[in-house]
Write a protein that holds these residues in place. Structure first.
Motif, PDB file in Angstrom:
ATOM      1  N   PRO A   5       0.790  -1.229   0.000  1.00 32.80           N
ATOM      2  CA  PRO A   5       0.000   0.000   0.000  1.00 32.80           C
ATOM      3  C   PRO A   5       0.826   1.285   0.000  1.00 32.80           C
ATOM      4  O   PRO A   5       1.929   1.318   0.545  1.00 32.80           O
ATOM      5  CB  PRO A   5      -0.821  -0.101   1.293  1.00 32.80           C
ATOM      6  CG  PRO A   5      -0.115  -1.093   2.144  1.00 32.80           C
ATOM      7  CD  PRO A   5       0.662  -1.994   1.250  1.00 32.80           C
ATOM      8  N   TYR A   7       0.682   4.814   1.705  1.00 29.89           N
ATOM      9  CA  TYR A   7       0.016   5.385   2.886  1.00 29.89           C
ATOM     10  C   TYR A   7      -0.140   6.887   2.702  1.00 29.89           C
ATOM     11  O   TYR A   7       0.841   7.580   2.425  1.00 29.89           O
ATOM     12  CB  TYR A   7       0.865   5.145   4.149  1.00 29.89           C
ATOM     13  CG  TYR A   7       0.763   3.746   4.702  1.00 29.89           C
ATOM     14  CD1 TYR A   7       1.393   2.674   4.081  1.00 29.89           C
ATOM     15  CD2 TYR A   7       0.027   3.501   5.864  1.00 29.89           C
ATOM     16  CE1 TYR A   7       1.294   1.387   4.595  1.00 29.89           C
ATOM     17  CE2 TYR A   7      -0.068   2.207   6.389  1.00 29.89           C
ATOM     18  CZ  TYR A   7       0.564   1.162   5.751  1.00 29.89           C
ATOM     19  OH  TYR A   7       0.466  -0.100   6.254  1.00 29.89           O
ATOM     20  N   LEU A  20      -4.938   3.846   3.030  1.00 27.59           N
ATOM     21  CA  LEU A  20      -4.037   2.885   2.400  1.00 27.59           C
ATOM     22  C   LEU A  20      -4.570   2.584   1.012  1.00 27.59           C
ATOM     23  O   LEU A  20      -5.739   2.216   0.855  1.00 27.59           O
ATOM     24  CB  LEU A  20      -3.988   1.576   3.194  1.00 27.59           C
ATOM     25  CG  LEU A  20      -3.130   1.534   4.457  1.00 27.59           C
ATOM     26  CD1 LEU A  20      -3.660   2.463   5.527  1.00 27.59           C
ATOM     27  CD2 LEU A  20      -3.065   0.102   4.993  1.00 27.59           C
ATOM     28  N   VAL A  21      -3.723   2.754   0.013  1.00 28.52           N
ATOM     29  CA  VAL A  21      -4.130   2.447  -1.355  1.00 28.52           C
ATOM     30  C   VAL A  21      -3.244   1.307  -1.842  1.00 28.52           C
ATOM     31  O   VAL A  21      -2.024   1.478  -1.960  1.00 28.52           O
ATOM     32  CB  VAL A  21      -3.956   3.668  -2.286  1.00 28.52           C
ATOM     33  CG1 VAL A  21      -4.526   3.364  -3.663  1.00 28.52           C
ATOM     34  CG2 VAL A  21      -4.602   4.911  -1.687  1.00 28.52           C
ATOM     35  N   GLY A  22      -3.846   0.148  -2.075  1.00 24.86           N
ATOM     36  CA  GLY A  22      -3.052  -1.008  -2.491  1.00 24.86           C
ATOM     37  C   GLY A  22      -3.947  -2.083  -3.062  1.00 24.86           C
ATOM     38  O   GLY A  22      -5.099  -1.809  -3.419  1.00 24.86           O
ATOM     39  N   LEU A  25      -5.575  -5.891   0.220  1.00 28.21           N
ATOM     40  CA  LEU A  25      -5.562  -5.364   1.599  1.00 28.21           C
ATOM     41  C   LEU A  25      -6.665  -5.970   2.463  1.00 28.21           C
ATOM     42  O   LEU A  25      -6.515  -6.105   3.675  1.00 28.21           O
ATOM     43  CB  LEU A  25      -5.762  -3.837   1.587  1.00 28.21           C
ATOM     44  CG  LEU A  25      -4.830  -2.986   0.718  1.00 28.21           C
ATOM     45  CD1 LEU A  25      -5.223  -1.516   0.819  1.00 28.21           C
ATOM     46  CD2 LEU A  25      -3.384  -3.178   1.170  1.00 28.21           C
ATOM     47  N   LEU A 159      -9.249   1.822   3.748  1.00 32.09           N
ATOM     48  CA  LEU A 159      -8.503   0.838   2.953  1.00 32.09           C
ATOM     49  C   LEU A 159      -9.064   0.829   1.541  1.00 32.09           C
ATOM     50  O   LEU A 159     -10.160   0.305   1.310  1.00 32.09           O
ATOM     51  CB  LEU A 159      -8.660  -0.571   3.560  1.00 32.09           C
ATOM     52  CG  LEU A 159      -7.584  -1.049   4.531  1.00 32.09           C
ATOM     53  CD1 LEU A 159      -7.457  -0.113   5.718  1.00 32.09           C
ATOM     54  CD2 LEU A 159      -7.880  -2.475   5.010  1.00 32.09           C
ATOM     55  N   ASP A 161      -8.739  -0.843  -1.605  1.00 31.07           N
ATOM     56  CA  ASP A 161      -8.158  -2.029  -2.238  1.00 31.07           C
ATOM     57  C   ASP A 161      -8.538  -1.996  -3.717  1.00 31.07           C
ATOM     58  O   ASP A 161      -9.664  -2.338  -4.091  1.00 31.07           O
ATOM     59  CB  ASP A 161      -8.689  -3.293  -1.555  1.00 31.07           C
ATOM     60  CG  ASP A 161      -7.958  -4.549  -2.006  1.00 31.07           C
ATOM     61  OD1 ASP A 161      -7.541  -4.599  -3.192  1.00 31.07           O
ATOM     62  OD2 ASP A 161      -7.796  -5.462  -1.191  1.00 31.07           O
ATOM     63  N   GLN A 212      -3.577   1.967  -8.804  1.00 27.13           N
ATOM     64  CA  GLN A 212      -3.094   2.440  -7.504  1.00 27.13           C
ATOM     65  C   GLN A 212      -2.565   3.871  -7.615  1.00 27.13           C
ATOM     66  O   GLN A 212      -2.868   4.734  -6.797  1.00 27.13           O
ATOM     67  CB  GLN A 212      -1.984   1.511  -6.995  1.00 27.13           C
ATOM     68  CG  GLN A 212      -1.414   1.938  -5.653  1.00 27.13           C
ATOM     69  CD  GLN A 212      -0.169   1.153  -5.263  1.00 27.13           C
ATOM     70  OE1 GLN A 212       0.676   0.832  -6.100  1.00 27.13           O
ATOM     71  NE2 GLN A 212      -0.050   0.839  -3.986  1.00 27.13           N
TER      72      GLN A 212
END
Ligand SMILES: NC(=O)c1ccc[n+]([C@@H]2O[C@H](COP(=O)([O-])OP(=O)(O)OC[C@H]3O[C@@H](n4cnc5c(N)ncnc54)[C@H](O)[C@@H]3O)[C@@H](O)[C@H]2O)c1
Ligand SMILES: [Zn+2]
Length: 357
Positions: A5, A7, A20-22, A25, A159, A161, A212
């Motif tokens: 991720p 942050y 959080l970008v991922g 997750l 989050l 995801d 992302q």
């Protein structure tokens, strides 16, 4: 598929949280969002069957029917009922898994259930990732208009995801891109440039690393604006670029026009009004149309929606100061401002100018 991720720290008047970008997750929700007590998951009838089983450790799941027409107090009431039946108390964390509708309903529930419980957002639509899940606004629609009842409720974590975007219908992905175009226009000329030139022509099937990067870039714009003005007393209003027109179009369509589509048409109308009032180059409208069309978004208001009806609908939008309509207008890409100085005739002329003939 997993992706470490990115942050993004968001600070607000009573604390801070990470976005959080991922990818991948959701299975680590409790750890990543540092949730200690039970998890009460709120999702909708589309997203739940696709993604809810990825989340571990859920004590209770409440599924609301999908769609803006269910963003109501009646839905909130059914959620309260189900949480009470499940014995959810103040130790619990409410987790929203879904688009902006789920986020707004779940956030309002989290703000009010037992006078407030912890709240985590897991946005699954592009629009919810780049816009609705960050900033702490929650609420529901009333028959009189959108988002008329609500509360500020800051999440303890978000989050995003991006692997969930793979199941998002293409027209919903496009609707989210309208807010990304808007974010570029508000304060990131480089982002707008990449959308304008087609350099960043993404779909829900694009590589997750590109998704992302797009999502994180767009969230930063929103983060920076809300951090500066958490309670919408000034600069935050600029996030409503295109929305005075857009909300009115959505309302007149009986919400058949998606929020993002209304915003797309609204951005074009806002550019038209900006040029009409001599704040920006008339070429701005065409540039915005190109960027929106590249994402498959509509740039014309359907002819069946009367300009007068759209104008009247603007008055039920709560973002008007002392009975005056407020518009966010453009001077240039990355340079927007709020004004109440537009006459009825000027607004009607801009609606008509961007309508199908
Ligand atoms: N609170 C805020 O600051 C804020 C900001 C912008 C918008 N909003 C609100 O957000 C709402 C619009 O959000 P939205 O566009 O996400 O609408 P939405 O929640 O209705 O989601 C759109 C559709 O996509 C489906 N969906 C979502 N994620 C999916 C996935 N991963 N796979 C398959 N289907 C999926 C949903 O079930 C729904 O049918 C509006 O109510 C708007 O007012 C709030
Ligand atoms: Zn919006």
């Amino acid at each position: 598929m997993k992706l470490d991720p990115i942050y993004l720290l968001v600070t607000h008047p009573t604390g801070q949280y990470d976005v959080l970008v991922g990818a991948g997750l959701l299975p680590n929700l409790a750890d990543l969002a540092q949730i200690r007590g039970p998890i009460a998951l709120i999702t909708d009838s589309n997203v739940g069957p696709l993604h809810a089983d990825r989340l571990g450790g859920v004590a209770c799941t409440v599924t609301i029917p999908a769609g803006e027409q269910h963003k109501t107090l009646a839905t909130v009431q059914t959620v309260y009922d189900q949480l009470l039946v499940a014995g959810i108390d103040r130790q619990a964390t409410i987790v929203a898994l879904g688009g902006g509708v789920v986020g707004d309903v779940a956030g309002f529930v989290a703000a009010t259930y037992m006078r407030g419980v912890a709240f985590v957002q897991c946005p699954t639509s592009l629009l919810a990732m780049v816009d609705a899940s960050v900033g702490g606004k929650t609420g529901v629609d009333m028959p009189q208009g959108k988002n008329l009842v609500g509360a500020f409720k800051q999440p303890t974590a978000v989050l995003a995801d991006v692997s969930t975007l793979q199941t998002l219908p293409p027209e919903e992905f496009a609707a989210g891109m309208a807010e990304v175009v808007k974010h570029g226009l508000i304060s990131n000329p480089e982002l707008f440039g990449r959308l304008e030139t087609g350099d960043w022509r993404l779909t829900h099937q694009s590589p997750i690393s590109s998704l992302q990067s797009l999502v994180a870039t767009a969230i930063k714009v929103k983060r920076d604006v809300v951090q500066e003005d958490p309670f919408e007393q000034g600069r935050r209003a600029t996030l409503n670029l295109g929305h005075t027109f857009g909300h009115a179009i959505e309302q007149v369509s009986g919400y058949r026009v998606r929020h993002g589509e209304g915003v797309a048409m609204g951005l074009v109308a806002a550019a038209n009004l900006s040029a009409r009032l001599e704040h920006c180059d008339p070429a701005m409208q065409g540039r915005i149309e190109n960027a929106l069309q590249a994402q498959g978004l509509p740039t014309r208001i359907p002819a069946e929606f009367e300009a007068n009806a759209i104008y009247q609908a603007m008055f039920s939008d709560k973002k008007k100061a002392a009975g005056k309509l407020r518009f966010i207008l453009l001077r240039d890409v990355g340079d927007v401002f709020v004004t109440a100085a537009a006459t009825e005739n000027e607004v009607l002329a801009s609606v008509t100018a961007v309508q199908f003939t």
